[in-house]
Design an enzyme around this catalytic site. Structure first.
Site, PDB file in Angstrom:
ATOM      1  N   ASP A 171      51.434  52.895  33.486  1.00 33.92           N
ATOM      2  CA  ASP A 171      50.116  52.713  32.875  1.00 33.92           C
ATOM      3  C   ASP A 171      49.202  53.862  33.281  1.00 33.92           C
ATOM      4  O   ASP A 171      49.083  54.181  34.462  1.00 33.92           O
ATOM      5  CB  ASP A 171      49.522  51.366  33.310  1.00 33.92           C
ATOM      6  CG  ASP A 171      48.407  50.915  32.371  1.00 33.92           C
ATOM      7  OD1 ASP A 171      48.323  51.437  31.231  1.00 33.92           O
ATOM      8  OD2 ASP A 171      47.619  50.044  32.773  1.00 33.92           O
ATOM      9  N   HIS A 178      35.870  54.357  30.420  1.00 39.53           N
ATOM     10  CA  HIS A 178      36.279  53.237  31.266  1.00 39.53           C
ATOM     11  C   HIS A 178      36.258  53.660  32.742  1.00 39.53           C
ATOM     12  O   HIS A 178      35.703  52.962  33.596  1.00 39.53           O
ATOM     13  CB  HIS A 178      37.690  52.767  30.874  1.00 39.53           C
ATOM     14  CG  HIS A 178      38.270  51.733  31.792  1.00 39.53           C
ATOM     15  ND1 HIS A 178      37.811  50.438  31.840  1.00 39.53           N
ATOM     16  CD2 HIS A 178      39.272  51.807  32.706  1.00 39.53           C
ATOM     17  CE1 HIS A 178      38.507  49.755  32.741  1.00 39.53           C
ATOM     18  NE2 HIS A 178      39.401  50.562  33.278  1.00 39.53           N
ATOM     19  N   ARG A 187      31.029  53.327  43.079  1.00 38.91           N
ATOM     20  CA  ARG A 187      30.390  54.551  43.583  1.00 38.91           C
ATOM     21  C   ARG A 187      29.324  54.986  42.582  1.00 38.91           C
ATOM     22  O   ARG A 187      29.539  55.902  41.783  1.00 38.91           O
ATOM     23  CB  ARG A 187      31.438  55.676  43.714  1.00 38.91           C
ATOM     24  CG  ARG A 187      32.590  55.403  44.668  1.00 38.91           C
ATOM     25  CD  ARG A 187      33.673  56.474  44.586  1.00 38.91           C
ATOM     26  NE  ARG A 187      34.251  56.569  43.251  1.00 38.91           N
ATOM     27  CZ  ARG A 187      35.247  55.790  42.812  1.00 38.91           C
ATOM     28  NH1 ARG A 187      35.789  54.894  43.610  1.00 38.91           N
ATOM     29  NH2 ARG A 187      35.697  55.915  41.574  1.00 38.91           N
ATOM     30  N   GLU A 244      42.700  44.006  29.430  1.00 32.99           N
ATOM     31  CA  GLU A 244      42.419  45.423  29.214  1.00 32.99           C
ATOM     32  C   GLU A 244      42.941  45.814  27.839  1.00 32.99           C
ATOM     33  O   GLU A 244      44.120  45.629  27.540  1.00 32.99           O
ATOM     34  CB  GLU A 244      43.057  46.295  30.307  1.00 32.99           C
ATOM     35  CG  GLU A 244      42.337  46.118  31.638  1.00 32.99           C
ATOM     36  CD  GLU A 244      42.727  47.113  32.726  1.00 32.99           C
ATOM     37  OE1 GLU A 244      41.895  47.392  33.589  1.00 32.99           O
ATOM     38  OE2 GLU A 244      43.877  47.603  32.701  1.00 32.99           O
ATOM     39  N   GLU A 246      44.357  48.131  25.423  1.00 33.71           N
ATOM     40  CA  GLU A 246      45.109  49.382  25.569  1.00 33.71           C
ATOM     41  C   GLU A 246      46.047  49.590  24.382  1.00 33.71           C
ATOM     42  O   GLU A 246      46.325  48.661  23.621  1.00 33.71           O
ATOM     43  CB  GLU A 246      45.975  49.350  26.841  1.00 33.71           C
ATOM     44  CG  GLU A 246      45.192  49.109  28.118  1.00 33.71           C
ATOM     45  CD  GLU A 246      45.951  49.511  29.376  1.00 33.71           C
ATOM     46  OE1 GLU A 246      46.977  50.226  29.271  1.00 33.71           O
ATOM     47  OE2 GLU A 246      45.511  49.104  30.465  1.00 33.71           O
ATOM     48  N   ASP A 278      46.759  44.685  29.041  1.00 33.35           N
ATOM     49  CA  ASP A 278      47.154  44.775  30.451  1.00 33.35           C
ATOM     50  C   ASP A 278      46.275  43.801  31.253  1.00 33.35           C
ATOM     51  O   ASP A 278      45.250  44.178  31.800  1.00 33.35           O
ATOM     52  CB  ASP A 278      46.967  46.227  30.925  1.00 33.35           C
ATOM     53  CG  ASP A 278      47.289  46.394  32.397  1.00 33.35           C
ATOM     54  OD1 ASP A 278      48.099  45.613  32.917  1.00 33.35           O
ATOM     55  OD2 ASP A 278      46.724  47.319  33.017  1.00 33.35           O
ATOM     56  N   GLN A 285      42.994  42.698  42.857  1.00 33.81           N
ATOM     57  CA  GLN A 285      42.996  44.165  42.817  1.00 33.81           C
ATOM     58  C   GLN A 285      42.055  44.747  43.878  1.00 33.81           C
ATOM     59  O   GLN A 285      42.400  45.688  44.587  1.00 33.81           O
ATOM     60  CB  GLN A 285      42.576  44.617  41.415  1.00 33.81           C
ATOM     61  CG  GLN A 285      42.743  46.100  41.130  1.00 33.81           C
ATOM     62  CD  GLN A 285      42.376  46.446  39.681  1.00 33.81           C
ATOM     63  OE1 GLN A 285      42.013  45.573  38.882  1.00 33.81           O
ATOM     64  NE2 GLN A 285      42.471  47.714  39.339  1.00 33.81           N
ATOM     65  N   LYS A 298      48.353  43.352  38.656  1.00 32.86           N
ATOM     66  CA  LYS A 298      48.710  43.862  37.331  1.00 32.86           C
ATOM     67  C   LYS A 298      50.080  43.407  36.847  1.00 32.86           C
ATOM     68  O   LYS A 298      50.390  43.573  35.678  1.00 32.86           O
ATOM     69  CB  LYS A 298      48.728  45.404  37.385  1.00 32.86           C
ATOM     70  CG  LYS A 298      47.392  46.038  37.689  1.00 32.86           C
ATOM     71  CD  LYS A 298      46.515  46.035  36.463  1.00 32.86           C
ATOM     72  CE  LYS A 298      45.263  46.850  36.686  1.00 32.86           C
ATOM     73  NZ  LYS A 298      44.470  46.929  35.456  1.00 32.86           N
ATOM     74  N   THR A 404      42.756  51.321  29.824  1.00 30.78           N
ATOM     75  CA  THR A 404      41.717  50.645  29.038  1.00 30.78           C
ATOM     76  C   THR A 404      40.969  51.639  28.165  1.00 30.78           C
ATOM     77  O   THR A 404      40.435  52.628  28.670  1.00 30.78           O
ATOM     78  CB  THR A 404      40.720  49.951  29.990  1.00 30.78           C
ATOM     79  OG1 THR A 404      41.475  49.191  30.910  1.00 30.78           O
ATOM     80  CG2 THR A 404      39.769  49.059  29.231  1.00 30.78           C
TER      81      THR A 404
HETATM   82 CA    CA Z   1      45.505  49.139  32.651  1.00 31.16          CA
END
Ligand code: CA
Length: 472
Positions: A171, A178, A187, A244, A246, A278, A285, A298, A404
């Site tokens: 992936d 994204h 951040r 997600e 994708e 996904d 996570q 995932k 994503t």
């Molecule tokens: Ca993904």
């Protein structure tokens, strides 16, 4: 680059000039430099399968996507098929009739197994020859109508498995929108890490839990981050379950271990695209991802659409690719003239949700977001080239996820993590419910379509998946 768009098909007389009108010649001229258009892309072509001619049906004769199917609820073997309108041509049965010639028949002979890996392994010339032969056989007026008509299976009566036996799954993370939106949550002042604009970032995922549209899976259980620093983590059903949006890329012919795929050669290793969801457990996570990246957050389920649209069918929707002038330009091994000219695809994606409540009150699924593949920061060719630059071998039927695909605007967010700003901003659904993350019984549907003036819609179909209660 090929000067003559018909020259791939030298095993047969070029084309019957009378079916081409002036408009199509103009259309071909427009795309001549892309060199990938041929008679199968003629927007005027009609099929003797009437449903394929209905405007907007998504599976016109210009599409011809592949899947692995069987009659629903039967014990038949899954086998390859091609969609035409609301029907499927049974390719295993067609192979037995021996109607085609040369590479087209050889390609059909590779469609006698349960999946498409054997066809994928043959390479682009074979896929193209089969596409041309199928296009001619399914056209209005074809001599082969009487032979092929009995092989049609209505899509309404079919069930599917994944188009290929997926050996390996990687992936990527190719949407800068994204990556920036998610990075900002961690951040705020420095959302993108320094490697992002140089490397098509990816990680190795898990193939065994990839299912086809209709997949239902239990909410994953895992460790959640301790409430206080230094505290004890909790084993719990995931509380921040997400999707997600994708695309999946099926690798056709692979490369030998130790040999890289140059960017100029990458397009001919790519069989086609499907839609991919996904599923992601954000709380699992957040606790597990450092320092080695995604793991159990995932690998509990990923869902793909049954139909794989070949890159040849998508050729009319190729579009120019570039990085913004103020950004670093890709290293030489990730650049080519063709990639800049036509490396991106104009492909629209929509994500929708239905819930137990909406289904029980017969409400239509609600749209959560829309985005477009053309906004990605890296191309498929760059993904393939970077994946193999160290000599890693890709194999027929390997699946690459795009990551994503969020667009530049908030309504183009490809996950709930972005839409709900990390769970802070609930999303209101038309039937009165709210969501920050997914609840049990929620179904996510993703649709993909290529659309342009003067050309029939080329659909990737859709992928749906439903969250079941955790087994805990
Ligand atoms: Ca993904």
């Amino acid at each position: 680059m090929q000067e003559n768009p018909y020259s791939l098909f030298s095993q047969r007389p070029p084309y019957n000039g009378c079916i081409f009108n002036y408009k199509f010649k103009l259309f071909l001229n427009l795309f001549k430099r892309m060199t990938t258009l041929n008679e199968t892309h003629n927007p005027q072509l009609q099929s003797w399968v009437e449903s394929a001619n209905i405007p907007g049906n998504g599976f016109p004769i210009q599409n011809l996507p592949f899947a692995s199917f069987r009659k629903a609820g039967s014990q038949e073997s899954f086998r390859p098929g091609v969609a035409i309108g609301d029907q499927i041509v049974d390719l295993a049965a067609l192979a037995n009739l021996n109607l085609f010639e040369g590479k087209a028949q050889e390609a059909l002979n590779a469609c006698r197994g349960t999946h498409l890996n054997e066809l994928m392994a043959l390479g682009q010339e074979y896929w193209s020859a089969l596409r041309l032969a199928l296009s001619r056989a399914l056209r209005s007026g074809s001599d082969l109508q009487a032979s092929i008509q009995p092989l049609l299976v209505p899509q309404a009566d079919a069930e599917y498995t994944t188009a290929a036996k997926i050996g390996d799954y990687t992936d990527f993370y190719i949407s800068v929108h994204h990556a920036t939106a998610v990075g900002k949550q961690f951040r705020p002042d420095n959302p993108l890490l320094p490697n992002y604009k140089w490397i098509p970032i990816g990680y190795h995922g898990r193939a065994s839990s990839i299912g086809v549209s209709g997949q239902q899976f239990h909410r994953p259980v895992g460790q959640l981050r301790p409430a206080t620093e230094g505290g004890k983590p909790e084993l719990s059903p995931c509380k921040r379950l997400d999707y997600e949006l994708e695309l999946g890329v099926f690798i056709g012919s692979g490369n030998e271990l130790g040999h890289r795929i140059k960017i100029e050669d990458a397009p001919k290793h790519i069989f086609g695209l499907c839609i991919l969801n996904d599923w992601s457990a954000r709380d699992l996570q957040a606790w597990e991802y450092q320092p080695l990246g995604p793991f159990l957050a995932k690998n509990f389920a990923s869902t793909i659409s049954p139909w794989v649209v070949t890159t040849e069918a998508l050729a009319p929707f190729q579009t120019a690719f570039s990085h913004p002038a103020e950004d670093p330009q890709p290293l030489e091994y990730l650049s080519s003239e063709e990639n800049s000219k036509a490396g991106a695809y104009d492909l629209k994606l929509d994500v929708l949700i239905s819930t137990e409540k909406s289904r029980s009150s017969n409400q239509q699924p609600a749209k959560l977001a829309s985005s477009n593949f053309k906004d990605a920061y890296w191309t498929i060719a760059q993904m393939v080239t970077h994946h193999t630059v160290n000599g890693c071998n890709l194999q027929p039927g390997d699946l690459l996820g795009s990551g994503t695909l969020s667009g530049p605007n908030p309504e183009e967010a490809g996950s709930l993590l972005e839409m709900s700003e990390g769970g802070k901003k609930p999303i209101e659904l038309p039937w009165g419910e709210k969501r920050t993350f997914l609840e049990d019984g929620d179904e996510i549907i993703i649709k993909g379509v290529c659309r342009k003036e003067g050309y029939p819609d080329i659909s990737l179909g859709s992928v749906s998946g439903t969250v079941l209660k955790a087994l805990f």
